[in-house]
Design a protein around this motif. Sequence first.
Motif, PDB file in Angstrom:
ATOM      1  N   LEU A 139      -6.319   3.046  -2.954  1.00 12.26           N
ATOM      2  CA  LEU A 139      -5.456   2.678  -4.074  1.00 12.26           C
ATOM      3  C   LEU A 139      -5.902   3.364  -5.364  1.00 12.26           C
ATOM      4  O   LEU A 139      -5.588   2.902  -6.466  1.00 12.26           O
ATOM      5  N   ASN A 140      -6.621   4.448  -5.220  1.00 10.62           N
ATOM      6  CA  ASN A 140      -7.064   5.223  -6.377  1.00 10.62           C
ATOM      7  C   ASN A 140      -5.908   6.119  -6.845  1.00 10.62           C
ATOM      8  O   ASN A 140      -5.505   7.038  -6.137  1.00 10.62           O
ATOM      9  N   PRO A 141      -5.380   5.884  -8.041  1.00  7.89           N
ATOM     10  CA  PRO A 141      -4.195   6.643  -8.480  1.00  7.89           C
ATOM     11  C   PRO A 141      -4.468   8.126  -8.722  1.00  7.89           C
ATOM     12  O   PRO A 141      -3.520   8.915  -8.810  1.00  7.89           O
ATOM     13  N   ASP A 142      -5.730   8.505  -8.844  1.00  7.96           N
ATOM     14  CA  ASP A 142      -6.067   9.896  -9.140  1.00  7.96           C
ATOM     15  C   ASP A 142      -6.109  10.790  -7.893  1.00  7.96           C
ATOM     16  O   ASP A 142      -6.289  12.001  -8.007  1.00  7.96           O
ATOM     17  N   LEU A 143      -5.949  10.187  -6.721  1.00  7.78           N
ATOM     18  CA  LEU A 143      -6.053  10.958  -5.481  1.00  7.78           C
ATOM     19  C   LEU A 143      -4.672  11.384  -4.988  1.00  7.78           C
ATOM     20  O   LEU A 143      -3.660  10.741  -5.275  1.00  7.78           O
ATOM     21  N   SER A 144      -4.653  12.459  -4.219  1.00 14.14           N
ATOM     22  CA  SER A 144      -3.413  12.894  -3.571  1.00 14.14           C
ATOM     23  C   SER A 144      -3.022  11.897  -2.482  1.00 14.14           C
ATOM     24  O   SER A 144      -3.847  11.079  -2.048  1.00 14.14           O
TER      25      SER A 144
ATOM     26  N   GLY B  63       3.022   5.434  -6.895  1.00 13.45           N
ATOM     27  CA  GLY B  63       1.908   5.499  -7.836  1.00 13.45           C
ATOM     28  C   GLY B  63       1.689   4.267  -8.682  1.00 13.45           C
ATOM     29  O   GLY B  63       0.857   4.277  -9.597  1.00 13.45           O
ATOM     30  N   SER B  64       2.398   3.176  -8.399  1.00 15.84           N
ATOM     31  CA  SER B  64       2.188   1.951  -9.168  1.00 15.84           C
ATOM     32  C   SER B  64       2.142   0.760  -8.215  1.00 15.84           C
ATOM     33  O   SER B  64       2.799   0.748  -7.171  1.00 15.84           O
ATOM     34  N   LEU B  65       1.326  -0.226  -8.596  1.00 17.09           N
ATOM     35  CA  LEU B  65       1.181  -1.418  -7.770  1.00 17.09           C
ATOM     36  C   LEU B  65       2.331  -2.383  -8.047  1.00 17.09           C
ATOM     37  O   LEU B  65       2.682  -2.635  -9.207  1.00 17.09           O
TER      38      LEU B  65
ATOM     39  N   ILE C 246       0.834  -1.208   0.000  1.00 14.01           N
ATOM     40  CA  ILE C 246       0.000   0.000   0.000  1.00 14.01           C
ATOM     41  C   ILE C 246       0.863   1.250   0.000  1.00 14.01           C
ATOM     42  O   ILE C 246       0.674   2.164  -0.818  1.00 14.01           O
ATOM     43  N   THR C 247       1.814   1.317   0.921  1.00 13.67           N
ATOM     44  CA  THR C 247       2.582   2.559   1.063  1.00 13.67           C
ATOM     45  C   THR C 247       3.512   2.797  -0.124  1.00 13.67           C
ATOM     46  O   THR C 247       3.766   3.952  -0.487  1.00 13.67           O
ATOM     47  N   ASP C 248       3.992   1.734  -0.765  1.00 11.07           N
ATOM     48  CA  ASP C 248       4.784   1.918  -1.986  1.00 11.07           C
ATOM     49  C   ASP C 248       3.927   2.548  -3.081  1.00 11.07           C
ATOM     50  O   ASP C 248       4.391   3.397  -3.852  1.00 11.07           O
TER      51      ASP C 248
END
Length: 589
Positions: free
Chosen positions: A393-398, A359-361, A352-354
């Motif tokens: 895990l939404n990439p569009d969020l800050s 920004g990538s899983l 999660i924190t990575d």
Amino acid sequence: MREDFLVTYKRSDSPDIGRLTLQYDSNEIKLYCNSGSLIQIGDIQIFIDGYILPRDIIFDEYSKYDPHSLVHVLYKKFDDDFILNIKGFFCIIILDSYQVKIFNDQLGLYPCYYTSGLKSIDRISNSVDLLKSDGFTLKPDYSSIVIKSLIHRNVPGKTTFEGLEKFLPATCLRINDQSVLKSQYWKYTSLLELKKKKRASSFENEANFMNRLFSQFLQYLNPDKQYISLTGGKDSRTGLAALKSLSKNPVGFTYGNPMSRDVIYAGLLADSVKIDHYIIEPESSVDYFEDAVSDIVKLGNPDINLFRLHRFNAFKKVSDKSDSQSAYFAGYMAGEILMGIYYDNLIFTNFITDFWENGSLNSIADIAYNYFIKDQCFDDKAVLDDLHKLECLNPDLSRSMKQFHGLFEIGIPHHAQDIFISSNYFSYTYPFFLDIDLLEDLFYGNFNLFHTDNTTKNPFKRYALYAYNLNIQHLLFPQMDQVPFGKRGSYNTREYLRGSFYWSVIKTIRFFTERKTYPPSINYDETFRQFLLQWLNQINSDRNSELHMSFNIEEAISELSLISGTTQEGILHKYSNIVMLYMQLNYYK
């Protein structure tokens, strides 16, 4: 201290649940619970498990009503919106005109599970054990098992078993002879709307509000005795300050190595305020681990991780000393709510924190392989589809918004394990920073993770991280001001309140000059690894176990055998996950 229940819908079979009796039958809907736990008031019947109390805004007007009467009066006035006026840790069932309505608390701390037939939900219970009694068979959901390896939690609403789902927080389930309707009456994202309406608040106002919430809790539920878990940190100390300000002397307890920093400083605090303090030292024997984990499985909550065994043991031992109506106070989630999330690879895994940082899983297949999961037993797409349901895990969020969602999707479900376990041993568990009135107050004001930065190395900026807890403690019970906190570079509230410059200098000096070392509060030695190895070998010998289809058991045994010395929890999750799943499957056969 819980009341179990089972609701069945459009099922003709009678479940074999000897300890419960059929209390309601409308042909299509049946409710089984203990005799006397379903209370008739007027033209409705009410079942409550856990506890409830009126919310702050209506407390003065409605605190005269006992819990069942409170539900009745509010329900008659507001219909289903009655639920917006109460809080606590609860499941409420209302029987009204051939309708059954089931509600859980706003944060989903109280677990309710359900299964589905061909067309709709067909069983609901607060115990998986009862669902098993009604013929439900647990089978592993391998996509969920992979996700649990990645994030140490299930996706909200899911479990690690096929066909077994869990109520979302603030669920309202309406059942009649024709249909089942499921909705949510409150969503944590409403806190973001309060954040937009931000209002200034003083520490004096916040201290008074904290004091009022504790006073309301004690007044309405009237426990005979209060218990509080103590550490060397700040969160539980705020609860202690609130109790002492109300002239209460709770019994403190701390679990961990008696020579650890946390236990020693918790003892200093207890001595300073003159309260009883019990130290629950973790036991270390294979028999102890066997018995504790077996008892945890029997609680009927498959969300509980094997590593809660020391907390389970502490609650069990302390509750032996408790009166019939006891309250347990705990500061769960305070640090994360007030200061943001620390990266520890336990509550919030590196997966999660990575993602928050990069920004990538990370590769799901690689992590699954590291957890001994065979790649042919799960579908990458199914795993990704479930992961994408998580807003954290939404990439569009800050990053701050991802962390905000992480509080509720990961953090609170993690601490709900301890809240659930303690509810089996105390009448009322009060995780006061998760009181919905306090949560709304914190996000309506400036005291939340959106207004701090726990990543900064600047000591003057870090000063702001501790402002809420230390100022509240000082205002509520200044007699604790001189007691140091149990962190390296220790300081006390009196020193903190002298200002950021003085605090940062004295903290830095002590940090670099302190010579005393302390053992960890909790660690896992050769005996615990032997416990895991015994179970893994048993699983390996059980050729009928379906876990051979999904896990490389021999590889897990080989790798665990190479570990030596004391280890931390995070290293052992990939072994304990297999053991816990096997024990659950065996118990629920």
